[in-house]
Design a protein around this motif. Structure first.
Motif, PDB file in Angstrom:
ATOM      1  N   PHE A 182      -7.485  -4.845   7.394  1.00 18.56           N
ATOM      2  CA  PHE A 182      -6.761  -5.492   6.300  1.00 18.56           C
ATOM      3  C   PHE A 182      -6.615  -6.992   6.549  1.00 18.56           C
ATOM      4  O   PHE A 182      -6.861  -7.809   5.658  1.00 18.56           O
ATOM      5  CB  PHE A 182      -5.375  -4.847   6.136  1.00 18.56           C
ATOM      6  N   VAL A 194      -2.983   4.851  -2.567  1.00 13.38           N
ATOM      7  CA  VAL A 194      -3.936   5.551  -1.703  1.00 13.38           C
ATOM      8  C   VAL A 194      -4.799   6.491  -2.549  1.00 13.38           C
ATOM      9  O   VAL A 194      -4.291   7.343  -3.268  1.00 13.38           O
ATOM     10  CB  VAL A 194      -3.203   6.341  -0.607  1.00 13.38           C
ATOM     11  N   SER A 228      -6.779   2.192  -3.752  1.00 16.02           N
ATOM     12  CA  SER A 228      -6.892   1.587  -2.418  1.00 16.02           C
ATOM     13  C   SER A 228      -8.329   1.424  -1.958  1.00 16.02           C
ATOM     14  O   SER A 228      -8.617   0.601  -1.089  1.00 16.02           O
ATOM     15  CB  SER A 228      -6.125   2.420  -1.398  1.00 16.02           C
ATOM     16  N   THR A 240      -3.934   3.277  12.867  1.00 10.36           N
ATOM     17  CA  THR A 240      -3.135   2.211  12.269  1.00 10.36           C
ATOM     18  C   THR A 240      -3.584   0.843  12.751  1.00 10.36           C
ATOM     19  O   THR A 240      -3.651  -0.116  11.972  1.00 10.36           O
ATOM     20  CB  THR A 240      -1.653   2.425  12.606  1.00 10.36           C
ATOM     21  N   VAL A 275       0.871  -1.180   0.000  1.00  8.30           N
ATOM     22  CA  VAL A 275       0.000   0.000   0.000  1.00  8.30           C
ATOM     23  C   VAL A 275       0.906   1.227   0.000  1.00  8.30           C
ATOM     24  O   VAL A 275       1.742   1.381   0.899  1.00  8.30           O
ATOM     25  CB  VAL A 275      -0.934   0.025   1.218  1.00  8.30           C
ATOM     26  N   ASP A 300      -6.720  -0.018  10.899  1.00  9.37           N
ATOM     27  CA  ASP A 300      -6.377  -0.294   9.511  1.00  9.37           C
ATOM     28  C   ASP A 300      -5.779  -1.685   9.356  1.00  9.37           C
ATOM     29  O   ASP A 300      -6.136  -2.438   8.446  1.00  9.37           O
ATOM     30  CB  ASP A 300      -5.386   0.766   9.011  1.00  9.37           C
ATOM     31  N   ARG A 321       2.175  -8.898   3.471  1.00  6.36           N
ATOM     32  CA  ARG A 321       2.123  -7.447   3.287  1.00  6.36           C
ATOM     33  C   ARG A 321       3.559  -6.937   3.367  1.00  6.36           C
ATOM     34  O   ARG A 321       4.302  -7.281   4.298  1.00  6.36           O
ATOM     35  CB  ARG A 321       1.252  -6.819   4.376  1.00  6.36           C
ATOM     36  N   TYR A 326     -11.392   1.060   2.173  1.00  7.56           N
ATOM     37  CA  TYR A 326     -11.141   0.182   3.312  1.00  7.56           C
ATOM     38  C   TYR A 326      -9.681   0.127   3.740  1.00  7.56           C
ATOM     39  O   TYR A 326      -9.313  -0.709   4.567  1.00  7.56           O
ATOM     40  CB  TYR A 326     -11.655  -1.230   2.991  1.00  7.56           C
ATOM     41  N   MET A 327      -8.850   0.983   3.175  1.00  3.58           N
ATOM     42  CA  MET A 327      -7.476   1.107   3.652  1.00  3.58           C
ATOM     43  C   MET A 327      -7.372   2.502   4.249  1.00  3.58           C
ATOM     44  O   MET A 327      -7.307   3.499   3.536  1.00  3.58           O
ATOM     45  CB  MET A 327      -6.490   0.862   2.523  1.00  3.58           C
ATOM     46  N   SER A 383      -6.628   5.934   6.047  1.00  2.73           N
ATOM     47  CA  SER A 383      -5.543   6.897   6.107  1.00  2.73           C
ATOM     48  C   SER A 383      -5.718   7.816   7.305  1.00  2.73           C
ATOM     49  O   SER A 383      -6.837   8.187   7.661  1.00  2.73           O
ATOM     50  CB  SER A 383      -5.517   7.737   4.826  1.00  2.73           C
ATOM     51  N   PHE A 386      -1.588  -1.243  -4.043  1.00  2.00           N
ATOM     52  CA  PHE A 386      -2.715  -0.346  -3.791  1.00  2.00           C
ATOM     53  C   PHE A 386      -2.188   1.078  -3.633  1.00  2.00           C
ATOM     54  O   PHE A 386      -1.352   1.351  -2.765  1.00  2.00           O
ATOM     55  CB  PHE A 386      -3.466  -0.758  -2.529  1.00  2.00           C
ATOM     56  N   ILE A 437      -9.858  -7.785   4.234  1.00  2.00           N
ATOM     57  CA  ILE A 437      -9.353  -7.582   2.879  1.00  2.00           C
ATOM     58  C   ILE A 437      -8.452  -8.727   2.432  1.00  2.00           C
ATOM     59  O   ILE A 437      -8.640  -9.298   1.347  1.00  2.00           O
ATOM     60  CB  ILE A 437      -8.614  -6.231   2.782  1.00  2.00           C
TER      61      ILE A 437
END
Length: 330
Positions: A228, A164, A195, A221, A135, A224, A241, A198-199, A201, A162, A232
Motif C-alpha cells: 500500500f 474488500v 479493493s 499485514t 479499507v 499489505d 490511511r 492489491y489489498m 487479505s 475501499f 498504491i
C-alpha cells in the motif's frame, strides 16, 4: 506428507496440483494454484538444481491458461523471489518475510488508473491534493463504519473507501459495496471503490511457506502495508490511511500496530480514531452478525448499530439467503 517433510503445509483451498516423481515413484517436487494465485510449491533437496520450480510453474501456468486465466500472482518468501522472476514473474512488493509477484506488467498502474476514473464518476472535479484512504470489509456496513468515514473525510480533500472485494464474507461483495455507497452517498468528497487484488487479505494470503503459522497474520499485514505504502498510495495521491481502534479483536489490533509502524516509514500518515460505541460497547460488524444469527432482522438494538439503508435491505427478500447462512452459523 511430502510438503510437511519440506517444512511447509498444503493450504486447503488448493484446487489443482502437479508434481515430479523419482524413478522410485516418490514425489520430489510439487506446485499448484487456488484461483489465480500460484501456491503449494516445494522441491526436495535432492531435486534442486534441475529447474524443477521453473518446469512446475510452466505446467501450472499452462493449466491456468486452459481455464482462461492468464494473469497470475504468486506469494513467496523473499529468498525465493529470484526463482520466480526467472520463470517470468515480476516483483510487485516485498515485505520482511513475504513477497508478491505477478506474470504481467503494469498491474498496479492499471488498477490505479481505473480507480481514478471511478473516483471522477462519483466525485466530479475531485481534489487529489490531500487524499486519504479507508479499507473496510463491511460485513455488514455499520454506524461505526459510517462514523469512521465521516471523521476521515473531514481530514481529506478526497477520501477513498475501499471495500474488500473477496467474496469470503457472509454478506456478498455486491451487497456490501452497494450498501456502503448508499450509506455514504451524502458525503461529497467520498468515493467507494472495490479493493481490487492489491489489498491483501488474510483470508487468501497463502501462508504455507511461513514457518511459524502463528505469525502468518503478521507477515501478511506487513506485506499489505508495504504494498500500500510503496505502490498504491503514491499512484493514487494518498497521504493518509485511517482506521478505527480495535479494543476486542487481537488480529485487527495487530494489523493497526503494523500499519502504524510501516506506513509512516514510507511517508504515509496513519490515523486511528476511537471506535463508535453504543450502549457502552464498541459498534462492530461481528456483534451485528451475532444478533442477526440469534434473532434475525427484528433483533432488538439493531437500529443503534446499523444505518437505515442496511436495515431496509435486511427486511427485503434479497436478504433471505444471507440471513439463512447466519442462522446456520448460530
Amino acid at each position: 506428507t511430502f510438503m510437511e517433510g519440506q517444512g511447509i503445509r498444503l493450504d486447503a483451498d488448493v484446487e489443482y496440483a502437479c508434481g515430479f516423481f523419482s524413478e522410485e515413484d516418490e514425489l520430489v517436487a510439487c506446485g499448484g494454484h487456488a484461483g489465480a494465485i500460484l501456491k503449494g510449491f516445494a522441491v526436495a533437496e535432492e531435486a534442486r538444481g534441475c529447474n524443477m520450480l521453473g518446469r512446475l510453474v510452466s505446467a501450472v501456468t499452462a493449466h491456468q491458461a486452459q481455464q482462461g486465466r492468464t494473469r497470475l500472482r504468486v506469494f513467496t518468501a523473499p529468498d525465493k523471489v529470484q526463482l520466480f522472476e526467472s520463470s517470468g514473474f515480476g516483483l510487485v512488493a516485498c515485505g520482511t518475510e513475504a513477497a508478491l509477484l505477478e506474470n504481467f506488467k503494469g498491474g498496479v498502474e492499471r488498477f490505479a488508473g481505473e480507480a481514478r476514473q471511478r473516483v471522477l464518476v462519483q466525485v466530479p472535479g475531485a481534489d487529489f491534493s490531500s487524499a486519504g484512504a479507508v479499507v473496510m470489509n463491511c460485513n455488514p456496513f455499520t454506524r461505526g463504519h459510517r462514523s469512521l468515514v465521516e471523521r476521515a473525510a473531514g481530514q481529506s480533500s478526497l477520501l477513498y473507501v475501499f471495500v474488500v472485494e473477496e467474496d469470503r464474507s457472509v454478506f456478498p461483495f455486491d451487497v456490501r459495496i452497494r450498501l456502503v455507497r448508499e450509506g455514504l452517498a451524502d458525503l461529497a468528497n467520498v468515493a467507494v471503490l472495490p479493493s481490487g487484488p492489491y489489498m491483501i487479505s488474510q483470508a487468501t494470503f497463502p501462508s504455507y511457506f511461513i514457518k511459524e503459522q502463528a505469525r502468518a497474520g503478521e507477515v501478511c499485514t506487513d506485506l499489505d502495508a508495504v504494498l500500500f505504502a510503496r505502490r498504491i498510495a503514491p499512484a493514487l495521491g494518498i497521504r493518509r490511511r485511517f482506521a478505527g481502534t480495535e479494543p476486542s479483536c487481537a488480529v485487527t489490533g495487530a494489523y493497526n500496530r503494523i500499519m502504524a509502524s510501516v506506513l509512516p516509514a514510507h511517508g504515509i500518515e496513519f490515523v486511528e480514531f476511537p471506535r463508535l460505541e453504543a450502549d457502552g460497547a464498541p459498534v462492530s460488524a461481528s456483534a451485528v452478525r451475532q444478533l442477526l444469527a440469534a434473532a434475525g432482522p427484528s433483533a432488538p438494538g439493531l437500529d443503534r448499530l446499523l444505518s437505515p439503508c442496511v436495515l431496509r435491505w435486511l427486511s427485503s427478500t434479497e436478504a433471505a439467503g444471507t440471513l439463512a447462512r447466519l442462522a446456520d452459523k448460530a
